[in-house]
Design an enzyme around this catalytic site. Structure first.
Site, PDB file in Angstrom:
ATOM      1  N   GLY A  68     -63.982  59.047-113.455  1.00  0.00           N
ATOM      2  CA  GLY A  68     -63.011  58.179-114.097  1.00  0.00           C
ATOM      3  C   GLY A  68     -63.188  58.181-115.596  1.00  0.00           C
ATOM      4  N   HIS A 101     -64.487  56.041-117.361  1.00  0.00           N
ATOM      5  CA  HIS A 101     -65.704  55.399-117.837  1.00  0.00           C
ATOM      6  C   HIS A 101     -66.973  56.033-117.280  1.00  0.00           C
ATOM      7  CE1 HIS A 101     -62.721  51.897-118.010  1.00  0.00           C
ATOM      8  NE2 HIS A 101     -62.818  52.446-119.200  1.00  0.00           N
ATOM      9  N   GLY A 102     -66.857  57.131-116.566  1.00  0.00           N
ATOM     10  CA  GLY A 102     -68.056  57.763-116.077  1.00  0.00           C
ATOM     11  C   GLY A 102     -67.872  58.449-114.745  1.00  0.00           C
ATOM     12  N   VAL A 103     -69.005  58.931-114.211  1.00  0.00           N
ATOM     13  CA  VAL A 103     -69.031  59.641-112.943  1.00  0.00           C
ATOM     14  C   VAL A 103     -69.643  58.732-111.886  1.00  0.00           C
ATOM     15  CG1 VAL A 103     -69.820  61.726-111.760  1.00  0.00           C
ATOM     16  CG2 VAL A 103     -69.328  61.790-114.213  1.00  0.00           C
ATOM     17  N   VAL A 104     -69.118  58.802-110.651  1.00  0.00           N
ATOM     18  CA  VAL A 104     -69.608  57.946-109.568  1.00  0.00           C
ATOM     19  C   VAL A 104     -70.270  58.806-108.503  1.00  0.00           C
ATOM     20  CG1 VAL A 104     -68.989  56.178-107.881  1.00  0.00           C
ATOM     21  CG2 VAL A 104     -67.716  56.338-110.035  1.00  0.00           C
ATOM     22  N   LYS A 111     -72.449  54.351-110.706  1.00  0.00           N
ATOM     23  CA  LYS A 111     -71.615  54.833-111.813  1.00  0.00           C
ATOM     24  C   LYS A 111     -72.508  55.130-113.008  1.00  0.00           C
ATOM     25  CE  LYS A 111     -67.553  53.019-112.725  1.00  0.00           C
ATOM     26  NZ  LYS A 111     -66.606  54.147-112.755  1.00  0.00           N
ATOM     27  N   ASP A 132     -57.174  48.472-117.508  1.00  0.00           N
ATOM     28  CA  ASP A 132     -56.870  49.735-116.814  1.00  0.00           C
ATOM     29  C   ASP A 132     -56.662  49.503-115.321  1.00  0.00           C
ATOM     30  OD1 ASP A 132     -56.329  52.417-116.644  1.00  0.00           O
ATOM     31  OD2 ASP A 132     -58.413  53.065-116.613  1.00  0.00           O
ATOM     32  N   ILE A 168     -68.631  61.343-105.922  1.00  0.00           N
ATOM     33  CA  ILE A 168     -67.488  60.929-105.088  1.00  0.00           C
ATOM     34  C   ILE A 168     -66.297  60.514-105.948  1.00  0.00           C
ATOM     35  CG2 ILE A 168     -68.846  60.229-103.094  1.00  0.00           C
ATOM     36  CD1 ILE A 168     -68.634  57.345-104.078  1.00  0.00           C
ATOM     37  N   GLY A 169     -66.458  60.555-107.258  1.00  0.00           N
ATOM     38  CA  GLY A 169     -65.333  60.193-108.108  1.00  0.00           C
ATOM     39  C   GLY A 169     -65.657  60.343-109.581  1.00  0.00           C
TER      40      GLY A 169
END
Length: 1088
Positions: free
Chosen positions: A803, A805-808, A822, A921, A800-801
């Site tokens: 970023g 710092h990683g994948v969600v 995450k 951030d 669903i996202g």
């Protein structure tokens, strides 16, 4: 006989009808056309209605003085129809085309609407056509091919749309063309260059695009060109052709490429050169020194760099020089001293250094010196005192030093003196208000000493007085009775004596800050006359006596702080009139008695601090009625007794509670319903029973309460359990139950050993599974298995996202359990991962209603999984910038609440976590929205933790558009960096635009765009008007909400100040927004 009589009557009637018809038809075609036009008018002034009439004796409108009608010498045909500013409305009928001899048509300054009739093309004799300042809409009809005599064409200030007809280029007699302030689009026709007689061209404030046509540069007679506020691009070529007659050129607010044309100096007749926010780059060409007639040069708000060319000193007619908001550097050239007619020098927001040349201070025509926000140095010379016309001296945020000349002000013209944020020493000049015109008296944040001049008492024009953060002393002078004074800040000095009673006669005061001085005596009751007062801060002085009941007259008070004085007595009951009060600080005084019941009536109170007094008795249950309490409730170090009232559990928004050092008893169970608490101190009382589990993970203090305990069933860390004893009175187990438990435990141990054996065997065989990758010290997790099962081992279809710092992933576990997972990808150095584990465990202890709560964390060999509650409304970025068609617009009230919520969360990270957590951030993508549209900050602490551990770590942390200027090439972050990023988010909420919006010119971000728009906006008090999201326009017609938007914009600009030290702390931001939230409810005014 009878038949003969009937015949005579019939003949008479026939004759009457004949002559009647003949009389009607006797009015010529022009007259009939005018009467037909009249039928299309909705509103007709008396002058027209009383003269535009049929008359049996006249055949033409020329003989009866029809209003606005002028005919030719023969008196038969209409040549002029002038109904300008006649109050007409309605539409312009097609019958206008029947006035074929019309030479002049002027319908300007009325309220006509509808389309322009194409029949205007039939008026082939037209020379002058003025339809400006109406409400005509639709496209401009392509009729100009037949209007070959047209000399003046005015269609400006309507609602016309579409393209500019190419046939305009065929008007070879055209001298003056104005189509500004419409909605015209497309490009400027190349054929316009055929209008060789054109002297005046105004196409500004439309939606035109493309480049300026090359033919435009060939118009040798062109004297004035206005194309500002469009979307024009391309390079500029002025000066490459004959531009000797060009007098005025305004290209502002477009998106041109390149810089100021180097040949611009060839346009030797220029009087006004305005290129504000044109995306200009490069240096200022030295050829501009050839513009000997130019009186205005405005190149502000571009990206110009390099030095100011000394050749500008040759522009001997120059009166206004605006180079502000660029990237100019170096010193101000001494050659500018030759500009003997210069009135306004505006160089603020650049990178200029060095001293201002002494010769500039000798230009006697100077009225404005605006050079703030540079790195200029030097002393203020005595010559400044001899500038008889100087009105504005604004030098704030530079490095000026030395004494301010004592004779400053004797020139009698001064209106604004703002020297804040420099290193001036010495005393305040005594004659600043000698001319009785001074409005702004701002010398704060310097190193001034001595007294405030006594002459201040005669200065009735003052609006703002800021002398805070100096070394001033002595007695405060009396202030003159004034209706203009709105702001007084004399805080952080060493003033002595009493507070001047005369302040009470300044009826429009909004802010008084006299904090951190050495003031003594009583608080003057005359301050109660200030009905508009919003802020009164008298804290950290030596004031004594009771609070005067007359202060109840300050009915609009938002902020009242008299903390750290020697005041005594009780709180007057008359203070119940402070219905708008949001902050009440009485701490560190000698007040006594009970908390008055009327405080419950102050339902907008968000911060109540009465610590370290002698208040006593029970905490009244009415405190629980203060539902707006959010920022803090501090009752510590008094003599309160009894139990915590159960009504306190209703304060669900309360974030800080301090009731330490009292004589309170009973349980703490009422606090378990306060889910927003992030800081609690109940130490040194006589509380008993278990500590609520929701408080154990906060910055809580419980010492000095020996009878508090922790329930054995609580799942808390070993460190916390070690600090407190377990609660007694638990049921004693029987012998047979103990035996069963022991037997069960033995079986469990055997099962665990067997399972461990199987795992080790698998590892030796090289069998790879997800669970096998979990580090041994983390153990296996049933919840992890559910998460992996719900996402098919983190299959991409559940993403669903993504970023920095990683994948969600989204994990739906059933029964309404929705989580976001995450996945962090690690580098292969395990030591870093162990450090991360400790850091993330610390993050897991952080609890705040506006922070994403870390539910669980699993560390595996190559990645880590962080489990959060799923936020159904996605991120703020989704809500603000990607709203679905069917979704409601995010209204202003919701946006304000989001801004306030984010500030609370960020303030908690900065000021209530030890050590402080810098987010690094802050951006809309990292702010998640729950089902109630409450914001929750995510990814806090991850940027620092992952710097040395992730594969994807960049050299510079943060996101372009949100990175503070001082961190553009650094990895080090500070609280001020977060404040800058937060300010960018505020601007997104106000404008509806992205930080790097596609509508901005290249390399322009939202901060520079907002500053540039506001710098050219005429209404300095309405900073929201020109930038606010169009979706909010209707809502912000409400005066109070509009004022709120203005104040939020101002706050955003302070947060995004170029200098970190000038930005507010997040605690200050929370305070400003909280006060504003309350203030706006009660008044349409604002605290400045």
């Amino acid at each position: 006989m009878r038949n003969l009589g009937l015949l005579e009557i019939t003949l008479l009637c026939s004759l009457f009808v004949y002559f009647r018809i003949d009389s009607v038809s006797s009015l010529n075609s022009d007259g009939l056309a005018l009467l037909s036009l009249l039928k299309h008018f909705d509103k007709v002034p008396l002058e027209v209605a009383s003269t535009w009439k049929e008359n049996t004796s006249e055949t033409t409108p020329c003989n009866n003085n029809w209003f606005g009608v002028i005919c030719d010498l023969s008196g038969n045909v209409v040549e002029t129809l002038n109904l300008s500013a006649s109050g007409l409305s309605g539409q312009l009928g097609s019958e206008i085309g029947e006035l074929k001899s019309l030479v002049t048509l002027d319908l300007s300054l009325n309220s006509f609407s509808g389309l322009l009739p194409s029949t205007l093309g039939n008026c082939t004799s037209l020379e002058y056509l003025d339809l400006s300042n109406n409400d005509f809409s639709g496209e401009v009809p392509d009729i100009f091919g037949s209007l070959q005599n047209l000399t003046f064409l005015y269609l400006d200030r309507n609602n016309l749309s579409g393209l500019i007809p190419a046939s305009v280029g065929g008007l070879i007699e055209l001298v003056d063309l104005r189509m500004s302030y419409n909605n015209l689009s497309g490009t400027i026709p190349e054929l316009l260059g055929n209008c060789s007689k054109l002297e005046y061209l105004a196409l500004n404030n439309n939606k035109l695009n493309g480049s300026l046509p090359a033919s435009l540069y060939l118009l040798e007679n062109l004297g004035e060109l206005f194309v500002s506020n469009n979307s024009l691009g391309g390079r500029l070529h002025f000066g490459s052709s004959n531009c000797k007659k060009l007098v005025s050129l305004d290209l502002s607010f477009n998106d041109f490429q390149g810089g100021v044309p180097p040949e611009i100096g060839n346009c030797s007749s220029l009087h006004s050169l305005v290129m504000v926010k044109c995306n200009l780059t490069g240096t200022i060409p030295s050829s501009m020194g050839m513009l000997r007639k130019v009186s205005v040069i405005d190149l502000s708000d571009n990206r110009l760099s390099g030095n100011i060319p000394q050749e500008l000193g040759n522009c001997s007619s120059l009166e206004t020089l605006k180079l502000n908001d660029n990237q100019l550097q170096g010193e101000i050239p001494p050659a500018l001293s030759k500009l003997k007619k210069l009135q306004s020098l505006e160089l603020f927001f650049n990178k200029l250094s060095g001293e201002i040349p002494i010769g500039i201070w000798k230009i006697q025509s100077l009225t404005q010196m605006l050079v703030y926000n540079n790195t200029l140095t030097g002393e203020l010379p005595v010559e400044v005192t001899q500038l008889k016309h100087l009105k504005k001296l604004t030098l704030f945020n530079n490095g000026f030093y030395g004494d301010i000349p004592m004779s400053l002000g004797l020139n009698r013209s001064l209106e604004e003196v703002d020297l804040l944020g420099n290193r001036f020493t010495g005393e305040i000049p005594p004659h600043l208000c000698h001319g009785q015109k001074l409005r702004l008296f701002i010398l704060g944040s310097n190193q001034l000493h001595g007294k405030i001049p006594a002459s201040i008492r005669q200065c009735k024009t003052l609006e703002r007085v800021r002398l805070e953060d100096n070394k001033l002393s002595g007695v405060l002078p009396e202030f003159p009775e004034s209706l203009s004074l709105s702001y007084v800040n004399l805080g952080s000095n060493s003033f002595e004596g009493s507070i001047p009673r005369s302040l009470g006669s300044c009826k429009n005061l909004l802010t008084i800050d006299l904090s951190q001085n050495k003031l003594t005596g009583l608080i003057p009751p005359e301050l109660g006359n200030l009905q508009s007062l919003g802020l009164l801060n008298l804290s950290h002085n030596y004031l004594e006596g009771p609070l005067p009941s007359q202060l109840s007259g300050c009915a609009r008070l938002l902020y009242f702080d008299v903390g750290s004085n020697s005041l005594n007595g009780s709180i007057p009951s008359s203070f119940r009139s402070w219905k708008s009060l949001s902050t009440l600080v009485l701490s560190d005084n000698n007040f006594l008695g009970a908390i008055p019941q009327f405080l419950a009536e102050l339902d907008r109170l968000s911060d109540l601090r009465i610590a370290r007094n002698a208040f006593g008795g029970k905490i009244p249950s009415s405190v629980g009625l203060l539902k707006s309490l959010r920022y803090g409730l501090d009752l510590s170090a008094n003599v309160f007794t009894g139990e915590i009232p159960t009504t306190l559990g209703a304060l669900i928004n309360l974030e800080r509670l301090n009731i330490s050092n009292n004589k309170l008893t009973g349980p703490l169970s009422v606090l378990q319903s306060l889910k927003s608490l992030n800081q609690v101190d109940v130490s040194y009382n006589q509380f008993t029973g278990p500590i609520p589990v929701n408080l154990l993970s906060n910055s809580s203090k419980f010492s000095g309460n020996p009878d508090l305990c922790i329930q054995a069933s609580y799942s808390v860390s070993a460190i916390i359990r070690k600090e407190f004893k377990s609660c007694k009175g638990q049921v004693k187990l029987s012998t047979w139950k103990i035996a069963l438990i022991a037997a069960g435990s033995s079986l469990s141990v055997l099962a665990l050993l067997f399972a461990l054996f199987l795992v080790l065997c698998r590892c030796k065989r090289g069998t790879k599974t997800e669970d096998a990758n979990i580090l041994a010290e983390e153990g296996l997790s049933l919840l992890l298995n559910k998460v992996l099962a719900a996402t098919d081992n983190l299959d991409d279809k559940y993403i669903i996202g993504r970023g920095a710092h990683g994948v969600v992933y989204r994990a739906s576990l059933g029964s309404g359990e929705e989580y976001a997972v995450k996945k962090l990808i690690f580098a292969e150095h395990i030591r870093a991962n162990q450090n991360m584990k400790r850091e993330i465990e610390t993050i897991g202890l952080v609890r705040h209603r506006n922070l994403i709560r870390l539910e669980r964390f699993w560390m595996r060999k190559e990645d880590g999984l962080m489990l959060y509650q799923y936020m159904p409304n996605g991120s703020l970025h989704d809500v603000l910038h990607r709203g679905n068609q069917g979704e409601a617009v995010l209204d202003w009230s919701a946006r304000f609440n989001i801004a306030l919520g984010i500030s609370h969360g960020l303030a908690y990270l900065h000021h209530d976590c030890h050590p402080p957590i810098i987010h690094r951030d802050i951006k809309p993508e990292n702010i998640l929205m729950d089902s109630d549209m409450e914001p929750h900050i995510g990814d806090f602490g991850l940027a620092r933790i992952l710097d040395d551990s992730t594969v994807s770590t960049a050299t510079v942390t943060g996101t372009t558009g949100y990175i503070a200027p001082e961190n553009a090439y650094k990895t080090v972050r500070s609280k001020e960096s977060d404040v800058y990023s937060y300010g960018v988010v505020l601007l997104e909420l106000v404008t509806g635009k992205r930080a790097l919006d596609r509508s901005f010119p290249e390399d322009i971000n939202i901060v520079s765009w907002v500053r540039s728009v506001l710098s050219s906006y005429e209404d300095e008090d309405d900073t929201a008007g020109p930038i606010v999201d169009p979706k909010l326009v209707d809502e912000l017609l409400d005066t109070k909400l509009r004022e709120q938007a203005i104040q939020v914009t101002d706050l955003a600009l302070r947060c995004t100040d170029k200098r970190p030290e000038n930005r507010p702390s997040m605690r200050d931001v929370v305070k400003d927004l909280t006060d504003l939230e309350s203030f706006v409810r009660s008044t349409s005014g604002s605290v400045h």
